[in-house]
Scaffold this active site. Structure first.
Site, PDB file in Angstrom:
ATOM      1  N   THR A  13       0.839  -1.199   0.000  1.00  0.00           N
ATOM      2  CA  THR A  13       0.000   0.000   0.000  1.00  0.00           C
ATOM      3  C   THR A  13       0.873   1.247   0.000  1.00  0.00           C
ATOM      4  O   THR A  13       1.999   1.232   0.480  1.00  0.00           O
ATOM      5  CB  THR A  13      -0.946   0.021   1.214  1.00  0.00           C
ATOM      6  N   SER A  15       2.346   2.800  -2.559  1.00  0.00           N
ATOM      7  CA  SER A  15       3.592   2.389  -3.229  1.00  0.00           C
ATOM      8  C   SER A  15       3.883   3.117  -4.526  1.00  0.00           C
ATOM      9  O   SER A  15       4.564   2.601  -5.403  1.00  0.00           O
ATOM     10  CB  SER A  15       3.560   0.883  -3.479  1.00  0.00           C
ATOM     11  N   THR A  16       3.383   4.343  -4.657  1.00  0.00           N
ATOM     12  CA  THR A  16       3.683   5.104  -5.873  1.00  0.00           C
ATOM     13  C   THR A  16       4.945   5.951  -5.735  1.00  0.00           C
ATOM     14  O   THR A  16       5.386   6.573  -6.701  1.00  0.00           O
ATOM     15  CB  THR A  16       2.501   6.017  -6.253  1.00  0.00           C
ATOM     16  N   TYR A 154       0.902  11.696  14.922  1.00  0.00           N
ATOM     17  CA  TYR A 154       1.571  10.745  14.027  1.00  0.00           C
ATOM     18  C   TYR A 154       2.251   9.651  14.840  1.00  0.00           C
ATOM     19  O   TYR A 154       2.101   8.455  14.559  1.00  0.00           O
ATOM     20  CB  TYR A 154       2.587  11.482  13.164  1.00  0.00           C
TER      21      TYR A 154
END
Length: 264
Positions: A13, A15-16, A154
């Site tokens: 996921t 993963s661009t 985060y």
């Protein structure tokens, strides 16, 4: 070293770009059929071109999905109902003073960073156990151990990922399935590059100075005193996804440049 991934199907996921794309390329080099994921088709196509340039002839697919809600996981599992390897890499981050983080941001971060992996693991883990083999990897962060004061929301999600992964590992007892967490330290990715550029602009300095100051002030315990590359982090992810890591289960593995000052 042959990781035994030839013919396996691996979903990564987010993963661009960055760590996700580097992990996808590494898995493709090991012979896996890689499923790329991003929010938009054009980003997926661009990443696919980069992967095929790095690994000519690789088998690669893609699925567009936004993990800010449950529909993202539904889209992925509907398109690819069976995978051997799941890398829960998608995540968002944003430096913001604690007093200025509204409830909506806490929920948004938890939804994307934690629930995406929960939903996908809930779907794929039973199938892996039924087959007797599988790999689930959560890409957390050293921020899950040493919570950064500049983005506590985060850090909270990264700690949660470690907890979820350890709990899931307990459910794999006596099987060939493993669930582990990889904890990168500061890594130079697309988002971090923008963060450094914004930091430099706000302080009226160049990016090289901003990076140096970051390790002096924000991550003074770093031993390597630099951002890791996405490939350096991906190397550990790929190893944990392979057959050679069969005795590693329920572990939180650091590739943090020595930021966390602990011997275990």
């Amino acid at each position: 070293m042959d990781m035994g991934l030839t013919g396996k199907t691996a979903l990564v996921t987010g993963s661009t770009a960055g760590i996700g794309l580097a992990a996808a390329i590494g898995l493709a080099r090991e012979g896996a059929h890689v499923i790329l994921n991003g929010r938009k088709e054009e980003r997926i196509q661009r990443a696919k071109e980069q992967l095929l340039q790095a690994v000519p002839g690789a088998k690669v697919s893609g699925v567009a999905a936004d993990f800010s809600g449950a529909k993202g996981a539904e889209a992925v599992t509907r398109a690819f109902p069976d995978v051997d390897v799941l890398v829960n890499n998608v995540g968002i981050f944003e430096p913001k003073p604690f007093e200025q983080i509204p409830d909506e941001d806490w929920l948004r971060f938890f939804e994307t960073n934690v629930m995406s992996g929960v939903r996908l693991s809930r779907f794929y883990l039973p199938k892996m156990r039924a087959k007797g083999w599988g790999r689930i990897v959560f890409v957390s962060s050293e921020s899950g151990v040493q919570i950064p004061t500049e983005m506590i929301h985060y850090g909270m999600t990264k700690t949660a990922q470690i907890s979820v992964a350890r709990g899931l590992a307990e459910l794999t007892t006596g099987t060939g399935v493993t669930v582990n967490t990889v904890l990168p330290g500061p890594t130079f990715s697309e988002g971090v590059g923008q963060f450094v550029a914004d930091l430099a602009r706000s302080q009226g300095i160049d990016t090289k100075t901003a990076e140096r100051d970051f390790f002096i002030n924000a991550r003074p315990t770093s031993i390597i005193k630099r951002f890791a590359s996405s490939e350096e982090v991906a190397n550990l992810i790929v190893y944990v996804c392979g057959t050679k890591s069969s005795a590693t289960n329920g572990a939180a593995l650091r590739v943090d440049g020595g930021v966390v000052r602990a011997i275990l």
